[in-house]
Design an enzyme around this catalytic site. Structure first.
Site, PDB file in Angstrom:
ATOM      1  CB  SER A 318      -0.921  -0.130   1.324  1.00 19.10           C
ATOM      2  OG  SER A 318      -0.152  -0.105   2.336  1.00 19.10           O
ATOM      3  CG  HIS A 346      -4.375  -0.786  -2.177  1.00 21.14           C
ATOM      4  ND1 HIS A 346      -4.797   0.543  -2.098  1.00 21.14           N
ATOM      5  CD2 HIS A 346      -3.940  -0.883  -0.805  1.00 21.14           C
ATOM      6  CE1 HIS A 346      -4.716   1.364  -1.115  1.00 21.14           C
ATOM      7  NE2 HIS A 346      -4.123   0.551  -0.183  1.00 21.14           N
ATOM      8  CE  LYS A 377      -7.579   0.776   0.639  1.00 25.51           C
ATOM      9  NZ  LYS A 377      -8.302   0.477   1.801  1.00 25.51           N
TER      10      LYS A 377
END
Length: 540
Positions: A318, A346, A377
């Site tokens: 990240s 992610h 996200k």
């Protein structure tokens, strides 16, 4: 090398302790030999890796020592002190910053605590008899950073956030529109009208929240549908949804590992993984970042121990943006009989032809034992999930405490996520636009000579190193109207500070060009070297 700046180093133990003090900010009297590096001193995997790297440079062993070999200060000292240290060393040992340890008078923190040499690391591992004492000292530090315009954390946005956002600038006392590169809304789904409509519609039919944990009255038909859709997306038998991605890692790791087991983790893993390992009570071994030779050494040395072993890694790291070397990692895991958990926080919505994540990216769907993800996200909602074999997921429903004893995401949020998954699958142009933007921006920054490391995702770091310089660069960037993250300890190790740029599909080519201009001007203002002819430089 200039011999005039060489000097003998007589005490190897003192050299080692100096390096530890430099990174940890402890006084020498606080560094007891029997202290556990992680549990007692709070030296996390990132900091330990930096300490060992410095000691390897100083002692120059024939074979580099690795962070996973050490669990106490004594083990660190014994191992390195047993090596030959040249009689003459250059005066380039890591320099200890002048530490202004708190001097209290009448309960007040002295002004020198706001010195630029201080970092957030200085307020961890406090030995005061009052556990709240550190909060008073931190207050002075925080106030100083805020007065200088260096800490912009937690400022409030107003309204929808896309490629641009209106944020209240507390320093100027007004609302400002910023070019936004601090959002993980990678596919633009958080603002998508069809997602918002699904949430609104379901709020009317299901209410605002579920008022209970999943096992006791908190499950709705939409939670079950969401889990089914996520399992399909990942190509797995089953899926379990948690209140957040953080709690998913806490719940899975602490439920599956215990005191007899071993957690094997990459040194740059997310804090939720590190905390899950702590909570499990399992022993932990760290391997060098994305270094499969280092991982194999850990696996080899732990073959004869009793208990199970699980390798836990991020899919995309990240703060660095690079991708785990999953094919080799899975091969090693199978060879040595270890399980694999990949955190796709992610990666979901970013990697793979359809955006399903790391395993799809490598053509390995189903080959990691567990796949963890977050829905806050790329999916534009809230919550976390774990996908895997049904028997494992069923076990987690009863033994993952962060699932059993917590209220889950509201049904309207689940409805929005179901719509997001559908749109991601039926509108692949979102993912294509994201990758066009990623490649364009990274190539422009690399050509200017910014250090973007090995990023290959929607996260592009601009590595500076020194914390003060990184914060000053961040301030210059924001002054020019661009909002991105300034990452310091504990997000990264002390000495590895950076700006962190998050790219979205909604960014236009004009946005990207403006971001490049702002970063270039801010770097020039702060005296950071750029190479406009191309190439890359190291940490500024």
């Amino acid at each position: 090398m200039n011999q005039a700046v060489l000097q003998p180093v007589a005490d190897k133990t003192q050299v080692i302790r100096t390096v530890v003090r430099t990174h940890s900010q402890y006084d020498d009297s606080e560094l007891l030999p029997t202290a556990l590096l992680q549990e007692d001193l709070g030296i996390d995997s990132i900091m330990l890796a930096a300490i060992v790297a410095d000691l390897n440079k100083i002692f120059a062993p024939s074979k580099q020592l690795r962070p996973d070999e050490f669990d106490t200060l004594d083990s660190l000292i014994r191992k390195f002190a047993s090596l030959e240290l040249p009689q003459i060393r250059p005066v380039d040992l890591p320099q200890e910053p002048e530490r202004h340890r708190p001097q209290q008078e009448g309960g007040a923190a002295k002004a020198n605590e706001t010195d630029a040499a201080l970092t957030m690391r200085d307020f961890v591992g406090d030995s005061s008899p009052d556990p709240f004492a550190k909060t008073e000292r931190f207050a002075a530090f925080l106030h100083s950073r805020q007065q200088q315009g260096l800490f912009w954390y937690g400022m409030a946005s107003k309204g929808l956030c896309s490629n641009r956002a209106v944020i209240h600038d507390e320093y100027e006392g007004r609302d400002r529109e910023f070019l936004l590169f601090a959002s993980n809304n990678y596919l633009g789904l958080a603002n998508e009208p069809r997602v918002l409509e699904a949430i609104i519609r379901t709020t009317r039919s299901h209410g605002a929240t579920n008022t209970g944990s999943r096992l006791i009255g908190g499950t709705t038909d939409l939670h079950k549908e969401l889990e089914y859709r996520l399992a399909q997306l990942k190509g797995r038998e089953d899926c379990i949804v948690f209140p957040s991605g953080y709690s998913a890692n806490l719940g899975a790791i602490s439920a599956l590992l215990g005191p007899n087991d071993l957690a094997i983790t990459d040194m740059y893993n997310h804090m939720s993984i590190q905390d899950g390992c702590k909570l499990s009570g399992a022993q932990k071994r760290i391997f060098a970042h994305n270094d499969m030779a280092s991982l194999e050494e850990v696996l080899q040395r732990s073959q004869d121990r009793r208990g199970g072993r699980m390798i836990v890694v991020d899919g995309v790291f990240s703060m660095h943006g690079d991708i785990v070397k999953l094919p080799e990692l899975v091969r090693l895991a199978k060879h040595y009989g270890a399980r694999v958990l990949v955190d796709d926080a992610h990666s979901t919505g970013v990697l793979g032809a359809s955006g399903s994540g790391t395993t799809e990216h490598f053509g390995m769907k189903g080959e990691a034992d567990l796949e963890v993800g977050t829905m806050s996200k790329a999916l534009g909602g809230q919550g976390g999930f774990i996908a895997g074999d049904k028997r494992v997921i069923d076990y987690l429903r009863f033994y993952a405490n962060s699932y059993v004893f917590a209220a889950t995401i509201p049904a309207p949020v689940a409805a929005g996520l179901i719509e997001s998954i559908s749109l991601m699958q039926t509108e692949p142009q979102r993912l294509a636009a994201l990758w066009d933007n990623i490649r364009y921006l990274k190539s422009r920054l690399d050509a200017l000579g910014f250090n973007t490391e090995h990023s290959d995702s929607a996260i592009i770091p601009v590595v500076i190193g020194n914390e003060q310089r990184a914060m000053e660069l961040g301030r210059s960037v924001r002054r020019r109207g661009m909002f991105c993250q300034t990452v310091v300890f504990p997000g990264v190790a002390v000495g590895d500070a950076r700006l962190r740029i998050s790219v979205m599909s909604s960014h236009t080519r004009e946005d990207l060009d403006e971001a490049v201009r702002i970063l270039r001007e801010a770097a020039e203002e702060n005296g950071l070297p750029l190479n406009t002819a191309g190439g890359a430089h190291g940490h500024a």
